[in-house]
Structure formats: structure tokens, C-alpha cells
Write an enzyme that holds these catalytic residues in place. Structure first.
Site, PDB file in Angstrom:
ATOM      1  N   ASP A  38     -29.809  65.143  -2.321  1.00  0.00           N
ATOM      2  CA  ASP A  38     -29.492  64.553  -1.013  1.00  0.00           C
ATOM      3  C   ASP A  38     -30.580  63.594  -0.528  1.00  0.00           C
ATOM      4  O   ASP A  38     -31.543  63.997   0.123  1.00  0.00           O
ATOM      5  CB  ASP A  38     -29.285  65.699  -0.009  1.00  0.00           C
ATOM      6  N   SER A  83     -31.161  63.373   3.435  1.00  0.00           N
ATOM      7  CA  SER A  83     -32.050  64.373   4.034  1.00  0.00           C
ATOM      8  C   SER A  83     -33.512  64.068   3.715  1.00  0.00           C
ATOM      9  O   SER A  83     -34.387  64.174   4.581  1.00  0.00           O
ATOM     10  CB  SER A  83     -31.688  65.774   3.529  1.00  0.00           C
ATOM     11  N   TYR A 107     -23.262  67.468  10.137  1.00  0.00           N
ATOM     12  CA  TYR A 107     -23.065  66.279  10.956  1.00  0.00           C
ATOM     13  C   TYR A 107     -22.366  66.634  12.267  1.00  0.00           C
ATOM     14  O   TYR A 107     -21.720  67.675  12.402  1.00  0.00           O
ATOM     15  CB  TYR A 107     -22.215  65.246  10.206  1.00  0.00           C
ATOM     16  N   ARG A 135     -23.303  68.032   1.819  1.00  0.00           N
ATOM     17  CA  ARG A 135     -24.480  68.841   2.153  1.00  0.00           C
ATOM     18  C   ARG A 135     -24.180  70.308   1.859  1.00  0.00           C
ATOM     19  O   ARG A 135     -23.893  71.111   2.739  1.00  0.00           O
ATOM     20  CB  ARG A 135     -24.872  68.618   3.610  1.00  0.00           C
ATOM     21  N   GLN A 183     -28.191  70.118  -2.673  1.00  0.00           N
ATOM     22  CA  GLN A 183     -29.380  69.921  -1.842  1.00  0.00           C
ATOM     23  C   GLN A 183     -30.448  69.068  -2.521  1.00  0.00           C
ATOM     24  O   GLN A 183     -31.050  68.180  -1.904  1.00  0.00           O
ATOM     25  CB  GLN A 183     -29.971  71.284  -1.481  1.00  0.00           C
TER      26      GLN A 183
END
Length: 383
Positions: A134, A137, A232, A126, A131
Site C-alpha cells: 500500500d 499509506s 476511507y 486496504r 498492507q
């Protein structure tokens, strides 16, 4: 190079790994694309849309996968009798999708044995650079949104405050546990629906993010940091878990809706709500356990089912992104396309084991399991 996109066959899965919009972009990058017939139909993308985007539509999945240099899938490839997708792949092929390797060890073992280079998009670091790739997400965002809508349907009262001729109706109280992508979207959605929203997370640095989407932050005083990096959280010490339980019991008891989103390392769900905690909620209240795919945050959750205990409805939906397949597929496809484009040169995907994104996402390569945590899990399974 040739990209192969098989039809997803897992129960309830309606998404497709590549949509026509992305086919056009990858064709421009130099790829040939073949899609299994009906692969996008459940998501709202018919075969004709793929043909118009320049992709071939094929009926034989074994032939499609055997000819593919790169295989794109939403979930882990099927293994075993009937539809052995890994067995159909050629040695040296590249797999890209949400493999969730710690939950799908059999698929990982088969991919390594087949000499497939497998990248798990759920393991992509991440970072700012990654981005756009991902999928974790992108899909968590959908889960947070849909989870709150499910709660609104089940709750026995309005979410917003209303002024009526018969008097005022107070707004519902929503408590969100976990402020990752799913949690923040749940907060924002509940707020847009007019609820009074409170949220908590073991990482105090997310306080501003919670407040920025309309939630009131409730902190937990921890003796050590719970941040595991990459957005996380890690497991808490026994002392910190006791402090967390005190906060949760107090907040849950006064909430109409509780939405839980907590996952350790983005994979496994810690048990946060005990049966005793649930008993403190008023009849008619609702719990939505968005961590059901990882086992569930609530002791009383039954993954994939809706239950009622003492008048409290407990929803534990699995694979919520598949319930919004058109946009879930669109976003997933854009994530995969961004990954491929970043490492494509002269129409071919380049494996670069020195790249930080590929290092983080790499699960199997050259007959070996390269992902440390997956190796450990396989070793434990074989012990």
C-alpha cells in the site's frame, strides 16, 4: 522478464520507484532490471549503487521502456510530445505505480489505447494481505510527519510546554482533522513535539486509534455512517455537514495549529474550513492543508503555495513525500516489490484477474478501462 525504471520527470518529484535494495530481491526472484541513468540521484541513490545491485543503467528512456515487460514508476507516466512514456511502452506491458487514475485521465486513456495492463498502487485494497503493497499509506505517513514539522517552523511559539526562569510557557494547541494514516502520524508527531493535541474524524470507530497515539478525540454526532470501507470516508449528508461545521468552528478558533488531512475515497478533498472559520483563529496561527493534492480542505488554500490571511499562515504543500525522497523511495520501492513478489512465478509476473488485490488495483487491461470509477469519470469528461 525485464523491469524498466524510468526517471521521474514531474516538477518537484525527487523519488524513484525502485531502490538498489529492492533490485537485489527482484534479481533473486528472476527478473532482469534496467534503470534510466540518474533515476535515483535526487533520492540519494547513484547509478553505481544500481550497478552494484545487479541492475543495468541505460541512457535512452525510449529504448528502456520499449524493452520492459514491467514498468515501475512513482507517478503517472508522461504522455505527449517530448517524452511520451506510454507511447514508448510495448503493447502487453505491465505498468505499476501510483497512477491516481481519477486525477490523471489522459494517462489512463493512453495506457488503455496502448494495450498496457496498468495497476494503480493507490487503488490497492486496504486489507491485511495487501498492507505491505500500500503506497498510499506509506506516503501518507510521511506527509503527516512532515506537515507537523512545517507547522512547527511557521508557528510563532513553542510546541512544548517549558518551565523557565522567566516563568512557564504553555504548550501549543494542535487540532488534526481526519484520522487516516496521515492524520494519525500528524497526531503522533505533534504529541512527540510536546503539543496539546486534539483530533476529529467523521468515523467514530477511529476514536481508540486517535487516543492510542496521544490525541484527545472530539466526536461528531452523525445521522448516518460516514465509513466508505477500506479505511476511507464518504461524503456527508447536508445535515451531517452542518453538524461537522459547528464542531470544526469551535475547535479551530481555539487552536494554534490546524492540520487537515480529509480526502473522500482517498482522492478528492472536501471543503471543511471556510474563510469565516479561518478568521476566528488568532494571528500567528498556522493551518497546514495536507489535502492540497486533492484540491484542499481549506477555502483559502492555494495548492503549492504559502499564504497569509488576517495573520493566519496557510500552508498547502504538494507532494510532501518527495521532500523526504530517500526514505519515501525506500518505502515506495518496498511496496512495489511486495506486489511483484506476491504475483511472481518462475521469474515472471502473473496477471490474475481473479485475485482480489489485482482486481482492486487494475485500471486498464486488454485495451479497456477496467476500473469502474475511472470509467465513469472518463464518460463524464467525454459528455
Amino acid at each position: 522478464m525485464r523491469i524498466g525504471v524510468p526517471k521521474e520527470t514531474a516538477p518537484g518529484e525527487r523519488r524513484v520507484a525502485l531502490v538498489p535494495e529492492s533490485c537485489k530481491k527482484l534479481k533473486q526472484a528472476g527478473y532482469e532490471i534496467a534503470v534510466e541513468t540518474g533515476a535515483g540521484l535526487a533520492a540519494g541513490y547513484p547509478d553505481e549503487a544500481y550497478r552494484e545491485a545487479g541492475a543495468a543503467v541505460e541512457t535512452d528512456p525510449a529504448q528502456l521502456l520499449g524493452a520492459a515487460d514491467v514498468v515501475l514508476e512513482v507517478g503517472p507516466p508522461a504522455v505527449g510530445a517530448g517524452r511520451d512514456e506510454v507511447g514508448w511502452m510495448r503493447a502487453g506491458a505491465v505498468y505499476l505505480g501510483s497512477l491516481m487514475p481519477l486525477r490523471n485521465l489522459a494517462a489512463v486513456r493512453a495506457l488503455a489505447a496502448r494495450q498496457v495492463t496498468a495497476f494503480a498502487t493507490d487503488a490497492i485494497p486496504r486489507t491485511t494481505r495487501a498492507q505491505a503493497m500500500d503506497t498510499l499509506s506509506s506516503m501518507a505517513n510521511i506527509s503527516g510527519y512532515k506537515g507537523v514539522l512545517l507547522a512547527a517552523v511557521e508557528l510563532n511559539k513553542y510546541f512544548p510546554m517549558f518551565m523557565t526562569a522567566a516563568g512557564m510557557v504553555p504548550s501549543a494547541k494542535v487540532f488534526v482533522i481526519g484520522a487516516g494514516v496521515a492524520g494519525l502520524q500528524a497526531i503522533a508527531t505533534a504529541k512527540r513535539l510536546g503539543a496539546n493535541v486534539t483530533a476529529t474524524d467523521v468515523r467514530p470507530e477511529v476514536k481508540e486509534q486517535i487516543e492510542s497515539v496521544g490525541g484527545k478525540y472530539v466526536g461528531i454526532e452523525l445521522t448516518e455512517s460516514a465509513a466508505a470501507g477500506g479505511g476511507y470516508a464518504k461524503e456527508l449528508s447536508e445535515g451531517d455537514r452542518a453538524r461537522q461545521r459547528e464542531i470544526l468552528v469551535a475547535q479551530v478558533a481555539q487552536s494554534d495549529v490546524v492540520v487537515t488531512t480529509a480526502l473522500i475515497g482517498g482522492v478528492f478533498a472536501p471543503r471543511l474550513l471556510s474563510a469565516e472559520t479561518v478568521k476566528r483563529m488568532e494571528p500567528g496561527s498556522v493551518i497546514v492543508d495536507l489535502a492540497a493534492d486533492g484540491g484542499g480542505n481549506c477555502e483559502l488554500s492555494r495548492p503549492g503555495e504559502s499564504t497569509s490571511v488576517g495573520g493566519v499562515t496557510i500552508l498547502a504543500p504538494l507532494n510532501l513525500p518527495a521532500s523526504l525522497p530517500l526514505h519515501a523511495s525506500l518505502l515506495f520501492s518496498r511496496n512495489l516489490t511486495a506486489f511483484l513478489q506476491a504475483f511472481t512465478k518462475d521469474g515472471a509476473f502473473q496477471v490474475d484477474l481473479n485475485d482480489d488485490i489485482q482486481q482492486g488495483a487494475l485500471i486498464t487491461h486488454a485495451g479497456e478501462v477496467r476500473h469502474a470509477r475511472t470509467r465513469e469519470a472518463l464518460a463524464k469528461e467525454g459528455a
